[in-house]
Scaffold this motif. Structure first.
Motif, PDB file in Angstrom:
ATOM      1  N   ALA A 157       0.825  -1.206   0.000  1.00 25.10           N
ATOM      2  CA  ALA A 157       0.000   0.000   0.000  1.00 25.10           C
ATOM      3  C   ALA A 157       0.861   1.259   0.000  1.00 25.10           C
ATOM      4  O   ALA A 157       1.966   1.289   0.543  1.00 25.10           O
ATOM      5  CB  ALA A 157      -0.936   0.009   1.198  1.00 25.10           C
ATOM      6  N   PHE A 158       0.308   2.298  -0.607  1.00 21.65           N
ATOM      7  CA  PHE A 158       0.843   3.671  -0.637  1.00 21.65           C
ATOM      8  C   PHE A 158      -0.328   4.551  -0.254  1.00 21.65           C
ATOM      9  O   PHE A 158      -1.305   4.632  -0.988  1.00 21.65           O
ATOM     10  CB  PHE A 158       1.371   3.967  -2.046  1.00 21.65           C
ATOM     11  CG  PHE A 158       1.637   5.416  -2.367  1.00 21.65           C
ATOM     12  CD1 PHE A 158       2.321   6.246  -1.498  1.00 21.65           C
ATOM     13  CD2 PHE A 158       1.216   5.932  -3.593  1.00 21.65           C
ATOM     14  CE1 PHE A 158       2.571   7.567  -1.820  1.00 21.65           C
ATOM     15  CE2 PHE A 158       1.467   7.256  -3.936  1.00 21.65           C
ATOM     16  CZ  PHE A 158       2.145   8.074  -3.047  1.00 21.65           C
ATOM     17  N   TRP A 159      -0.267   5.203   0.912  1.00 29.56           N
ATOM     18  CA  TRP A 159      -1.470   5.817   1.457  1.00 29.56           C
ATOM     19  C   TRP A 159      -1.117   6.943   2.407  1.00 29.56           C
ATOM     20  O   TRP A 159       0.060   7.233   2.645  1.00 29.56           O
ATOM     21  CB  TRP A 159      -2.352   4.760   2.126  1.00 29.56           C
ATOM     22  CG  TRP A 159      -1.703   3.894   3.176  1.00 29.56           C
ATOM     23  CD1 TRP A 159      -0.639   3.051   3.021  1.00 29.56           C
ATOM     24  CD2 TRP A 159      -2.093   3.768   4.540  1.00 29.56           C
ATOM     25  NE1 TRP A 159      -0.347   2.406   4.200  1.00 29.56           N
ATOM     26  CE2 TRP A 159      -1.221   2.820   5.145  1.00 29.56           C
ATOM     27  CE3 TRP A 159      -3.107   4.326   5.313  1.00 29.56           C
ATOM     28  CZ2 TRP A 159      -1.323   2.448   6.490  1.00 29.56           C
ATOM     29  CZ3 TRP A 159      -3.226   3.950   6.653  1.00 29.56           C
ATOM     30  CH2 TRP A 159      -2.348   3.030   7.223  1.00 29.56           C
ATOM     31  N   MET A 160      -2.156   7.601   2.946  1.00 30.23           N
ATOM     32  CA  MET A 160      -1.984   8.777   3.797  1.00 30.23           C
ATOM     33  C   MET A 160      -2.986   8.736   4.941  1.00 30.23           C
ATOM     34  O   MET A 160      -4.106   8.233   4.784  1.00 30.23           O
ATOM     35  CB  MET A 160      -2.186  10.065   2.996  1.00 30.23           C
ATOM     36  CG  MET A 160      -1.314  10.174   1.752  1.00 30.23           C
ATOM     37  SD  MET A 160      -1.699  11.623   0.745  1.00 30.23           S
ATOM     38  CE  MET A 160      -0.965  12.928   1.736  1.00 30.23           C
ATOM     39  N   LEU A 161      -2.562   9.282   6.078  1.00 32.62           N
ATOM     40  CA  LEU A 161      -3.451   9.438   7.222  1.00 32.62           C
ATOM     41  C   LEU A 161      -3.454  10.884   7.688  1.00 32.62           C
ATOM     42  O   LEU A 161      -2.443  11.591   7.587  1.00 32.62           O
ATOM     43  CB  LEU A 161      -3.005   8.544   8.381  1.00 32.62           C
ATOM     44  CG  LEU A 161      -3.444   7.081   8.342  1.00 32.62           C
ATOM     45  CD1 LEU A 161      -2.719   6.283   9.419  1.00 32.62           C
ATOM     46  CD2 LEU A 161      -4.956   6.957   8.528  1.00 32.62           C
ATOM     47  N   GLY A 162      -4.601  11.331   8.210  1.00 32.38           N
ATOM     48  CA  GLY A 162      -4.722  12.678   8.731  1.00 32.38           C
ATOM     49  C   GLY A 162      -3.781  12.922   9.899  1.00 32.38           C
ATOM     50  O   GLY A 162      -3.607  12.066  10.773  1.00 32.38           O
ATOM     51  N   GLY A 168      -9.623  11.064   8.738  1.00 31.50           N
ATOM     52  CA  GLY A 168      -9.403  10.859   7.316  1.00 31.50           C
ATOM     53  C   GLY A 168      -8.246   9.941   6.978  1.00 31.50           C
ATOM     54  O   GLY A 168      -7.239   9.878   7.680  1.00 31.50           O
ATOM     55  N   GLU A 169      -8.450   9.182   5.930  1.00 27.88           N
ATOM     56  CA  GLU A 169      -7.419   8.321   5.350  1.00 27.88           C
ATOM     57  C   GLU A 169      -7.595   8.345   3.848  1.00 27.88           C
ATOM     58  O   GLU A 169      -8.728   8.252   3.338  1.00 27.88           O
ATOM     59  CB  GLU A 169      -7.555   6.896   5.881  1.00 27.88           C
ATOM     60  CG  GLU A 169      -6.588   5.901   5.235  1.00 27.88           C
ATOM     61  CD  GLU A 169      -6.786   4.484   5.769  1.00 27.88           C
ATOM     62  OE1 GLU A 169      -7.163   4.340   6.946  1.00 27.88           O
ATOM     63  OE2 GLU A 169      -6.561   3.521   5.004  1.00 27.88           O
ATOM     64  N   LEU A 170      -6.500   8.477   3.118  1.00 25.68           N
ATOM     65  CA  LEU A 170      -6.519   8.491   1.663  1.00 25.68           C
ATOM     66  C   LEU A 170      -5.619   7.370   1.164  1.00 25.68           C
ATOM     67  O   LEU A 170      -4.395   7.449   1.281  1.00 25.68           O
ATOM     68  CB  LEU A 170      -6.034   9.847   1.131  1.00 25.68           C
ATOM     69  CG  LEU A 170      -6.835  11.066   1.599  1.00 25.68           C
ATOM     70  CD1 LEU A 170      -6.148  12.352   1.163  1.00 25.68           C
ATOM     71  CD2 LEU A 170      -8.265  11.009   1.078  1.00 25.68           C
ATOM     72  N   ASP A 171      -6.221   6.320   0.652  1.00 24.65           N
ATOM     73  CA  ASP A 171      -5.476   5.176   0.122  1.00 24.65           C
ATOM     74  C   ASP A 171      -5.252   5.403  -1.365  1.00 24.65           C
ATOM     75  O   ASP A 171      -6.178   5.258  -2.167  1.00 24.65           O
ATOM     76  CB  ASP A 171      -6.242   3.879   0.359  1.00 24.65           C
ATOM     77  CG  ASP A 171      -6.483   3.613   1.833  1.00 24.65           C
ATOM     78  OD1 ASP A 171      -5.628   3.995   2.654  1.00 24.65           O
ATOM     79  OD2 ASP A 171      -7.532   3.031   2.167  1.00 24.65           O
ATOM     80  N   ILE A 172      -4.033   5.774  -1.727  1.00 19.33           N
ATOM     81  CA  ILE A 172      -3.733   6.081  -3.116  1.00 19.33           C
ATOM     82  C   ILE A 172      -3.580   4.795  -3.925  1.00 19.33           C
ATOM     83  O   ILE A 172      -4.007   4.706  -5.066  1.00 19.33           O
ATOM     84  CB  ILE A 172      -2.463   6.936  -3.203  1.00 19.33           C
ATOM     85  CG1 ILE A 172      -2.645   8.212  -2.356  1.00 19.33           C
ATOM     86  CG2 ILE A 172      -2.139   7.295  -4.649  1.00 19.33           C
ATOM     87  CD1 ILE A 172      -1.373   9.015  -2.178  1.00 19.33           C
ATOM     88  N   ASN A 229     -13.864  17.417   9.164  1.00 17.99           N
ATOM     89  CA  ASN A 229     -13.069  16.636  10.110  1.00 17.99           C
ATOM     90  C   ASN A 229     -11.977  15.835   9.403  1.00 17.99           C
ATOM     91  O   ASN A 229     -10.908  15.589   9.967  1.00 17.99           O
ATOM     92  CB  ASN A 229     -13.968  15.685  10.901  1.00 17.99           C
ATOM     93  CG  ASN A 229     -14.824  16.408  11.913  1.00 17.99           C
ATOM     94  OD1 ASN A 229     -14.564  17.557  12.276  1.00 17.99           O
ATOM     95  ND2 ASN A 229     -15.876  15.736  12.376  1.00 17.99           N
ATOM     96  N   ALA A 230     -12.256  15.426   8.176  1.00 18.58           N
ATOM     97  CA  ALA A 230     -11.312  14.585   7.443  1.00 18.58           C
ATOM     98  C   ALA A 230     -10.294  15.388   6.641  1.00 18.58           C
ATOM     99  O   ALA A 230      -9.255  14.833   6.250  1.00 18.58           O
ATOM    100  CB  ALA A 230     -12.072  13.645   6.504  1.00 18.58           C
ATOM    101  N   THR A 231     -10.558  16.662   6.385  1.00 19.91           N
ATOM    102  CA  THR A 231      -9.706  17.406   5.447  1.00 19.91           C
ATOM    103  C   THR A 231      -9.158  18.713   5.991  1.00 19.91           C
ATOM    104  O   THR A 231      -8.305  19.328   5.337  1.00 19.91           O
ATOM    105  CB  THR A 231     -10.474  17.727   4.153  1.00 19.91           C
ATOM    106  OG1 THR A 231     -11.611  18.554   4.468  1.00 19.91           O
ATOM    107  CG2 THR A 231     -10.951  16.462   3.467  1.00 19.91           C
ATOM    108  N   ASN A 232      -9.589  19.167   7.140  1.00 19.38           N
ATOM    109  CA  ASN A 232      -9.158  20.479   7.637  1.00 19.38           C
ATOM    110  C   ASN A 232      -7.846  20.374   8.415  1.00 19.38           C
ATOM    111  O   ASN A 232      -7.722  20.860   9.545  1.00 19.38           O
ATOM    112  CB  ASN A 232     -10.253  21.099   8.503  1.00 19.38           C
ATOM    113  CG  ASN A 232      -9.998  22.568   8.789  1.00 19.38           C
ATOM    114  OD1 ASN A 232      -9.310  23.239   8.021  1.00 19.38           O
ATOM    115  ND2 ASN A 232     -10.528  23.064   9.887  1.00 19.38           N
ATOM    116  N   HIS A 233      -6.859  19.711   7.814  1.00 17.93           N
ATOM    117  CA  HIS A 233      -5.558  19.510   8.444  1.00 17.93           C
ATOM    118  C   HIS A 233      -4.630  18.857   7.432  1.00 17.93           C
ATOM    119  O   HIS A 233      -5.051  18.451   6.346  1.00 17.93           O
ATOM    120  CB  HIS A 233      -5.679  18.623   9.689  1.00 17.93           C
ATOM    121  CG  HIS A 233      -6.461  17.366   9.473  1.00 17.93           C
ATOM    122  ND1 HIS A 233      -6.019  16.340   8.665  1.00 17.93           N
ATOM    123  CD2 HIS A 233      -7.680  16.975   9.922  1.00 17.93           C
ATOM    124  CE1 HIS A 233      -6.926  15.375   8.644  1.00 17.93           C
ATOM    125  NE2 HIS A 233      -7.950  15.729   9.388  1.00 17.93           N
TER     126      HIS A 233
END
Length: 466
Positions: free
Chosen positions: A163-168, A182-186, A271-275
């Motif tokens: 996996a290649f991904w991101m966490l808030g 928030g989590e963004l799984d690229i 909550n998922a994107t303001n950071h």
């Protein structure tokens, strides 16, 4: 990177200037050009209108570890106090050993799962030390990596979960606030399938507005070569210039999945994107996602197949909203010069500030960065003082100098002061420094020097005194 039944795996400032936006098609085309079968390729030059804010192309001696000023290792089977087995039911133990995480000497990172004689699995998981990756107001952020997935398929691939991904950012140190932050799984892949999954996680678990623990996801297949047989470019573009705001996912420059702010309620999206976010690369073994496709690992699973990462790159575009333009005439040395009003710069970004008076500050300031302010009029009475409004959330041990140079960056500083952590990237203080006597009109360079590569300061404004 979450499974179908549980919690997932688990600022410093963006490092480059924010400039006019470029259409998605131009960037997508640029991304598509790097998905060649070559084992190593340089990260693409940012297209016009985009600025590189982060890059690791994993150059270094074969067998060495990652740069620990850029990446930190996650080790063991959970975050401290976090959910067991990384919250997903994985069976491996993550290590910082170069047998699991190392450079190959050819500009690639290898994350390699291994199994010992007793059947115990180890693997690797790294995340950026920076947690500040987000688009500027009204702009875009693009996060991309060129990766060859573990080259193993069929029964031998059972349990593989790269996996290649991101966490808030609020997740770091908390480990209990997923999926709200928030989590963004690229890119996620399981079982050696020729499939790239991309997902946004948010809201509440289970269920909620984001359908947890599955999230809001989409998938596509690698074309030309399979995901396992060759390199492909996996990308996410977070776009605050659209209405509604969008987060788009790409494979080799082709957009195959988009999540829009109006798909969930405003509070969930905020909550998922303001950071900011941090980036993660890992290869898990077992867990809920592979479990949904047959399970594993088992006795037939082959260890030793690495995920090969050529580079990780972050680009930023646009923003402009409210940046103070350079003045048309000379600047007054004895009135506040807004730091974002530079005429030229290197390594600088702008962002909204919470300091008194609002507006913007410059950030992402690290060793070698600079900003130019033309035509600063000191008059006939010599200035002997320099004042700057600064803030820093630098890590312990990270500090640097804010320097003033006149007319050329190669000239010696006329004055400087040192700055370290002030309590946060928006915890502002005014710092004075003595300077050599200055009269007349000069181009002023603010230069930033540090013994560490990490960003160490933000600047809101500066001026001079007698």
């Amino acid at each position: 990177m979450s499974d179908t039944s549980g919690i997932p795996h688990r600022r410093r400032r963006l490092r480059r200037a924010l400039v006019a936006a470029l259409g998605t098609l131009g960037l997508a085309a640029a991304a598509a050009t790097v998905a060649s079968p070559a084992a190593n390729a340089s990260a693409p030059t940012p297209p016009s209108g985009w600025t590189q804010v982060f890059l690791d192309d994993f150059n270094g001696p074969a067998g060495s570890g990652v740069n620990t000023s850029t990446w930190q290792y996650d080790t063991g089977t959970s975050y401290p106090g976090g959910a067991a087995n990384w919250g997903t039911g994985e069976v491996e133990t993550m290590t910082s050993s170069t047998s699991n995480v190392s450079l190959d000497g050819n500009g690639n990172l290898l994350i390699t799962p291994r199994r010992d004689a007793s059947g115990h699995w180890t693997s690797g998981r790294i995340e950026t030390t920076r947690t500040d990756f987000q688009p500027p107001a009204g702009g875009k952020l693009r996060v991309q990596a060129r990766i060859q997935l573990p080259n193993v398929t069929g029964a031998a691939a059972k349990g593989y979960w790269p996996a290649f991904w991101m966490l808030g950012a609020p997740f770091r140190g908390n480990y209990q606030n997923w999926p709200a932050v928030g989590e963004l799984d690229i890119m996620e892949n399981v079982q050696g399938l020729n499939t790239d999954w991309a997902t946004m996680h948010c809201g509440t678990n289970p269920g909620g507005p984001c359908n947890e623990t599955s999230g809001i996801g989409g998938s596509t297949s690698c074309a030309g070569t399979t995901c396992q047989a060759g390199f492909h470019t996996y990308s996410m573009e977070w776009d605050r210039s659209t209405s509604p705001e969008e987060i788009r996912f790409y494979l080799d420059g082709v957009n195959f999945h988009t999540v829009r702010a109006n798909q969930v309620d405003a509070t969930t999206w905020s909550n998922a994107t303001n950071h900011g976010y941090f980036i993660i690369l890992n290869v898990a073994m077992g867990g809920g996602f592979p479990g949904a496709f047959g399970g594993g690992p088992d006795g037939g699973t082959e260890p030793g197949h690495p995920m090969v990462v050529d580079y990780v790159q972050v680009l930023s575009s646009g923003g402009g909203g409210g940046t103070t333009p350079p003045p048309s005439g000379n600047r007054d040395a004895y009135s506040a010069i807004q730091a974002e009003s530079y005429d030229s710069q290197s390594g600088v970004m702008t962002e909204s500030t919470t300091d008194t008076g609002g507006g913007q500050n410059i950030g992402a300031l690290a060793n070698g960065d600079w900003a130019l302010y033309k035509g600063v009029n000191f008059g006939s009475t010599a200035a002997t003082q320099f004042y700057a409004r600064v803030a820093s959330g630098a890590a312990s041990g990270v500090s640097g100098l804010v320097e003033v140079r006149l007319d050329s960056r190669s000239n010696a500083p006329v004055g400087s002061f040192a700055v370290a952590n002030t309590g946060g990237w928006q915890s502002w203080r005014t710092v004075p420094a003595n300077i050599g006597s200055v009269t007349g009109t000069h181009d002023v360079y603010l230069t930033f020097t540090s013994g560490q590569p990490a960003d160490f300061v933000n600047v809101n404004w500066f001026d001079f005194g007698h």
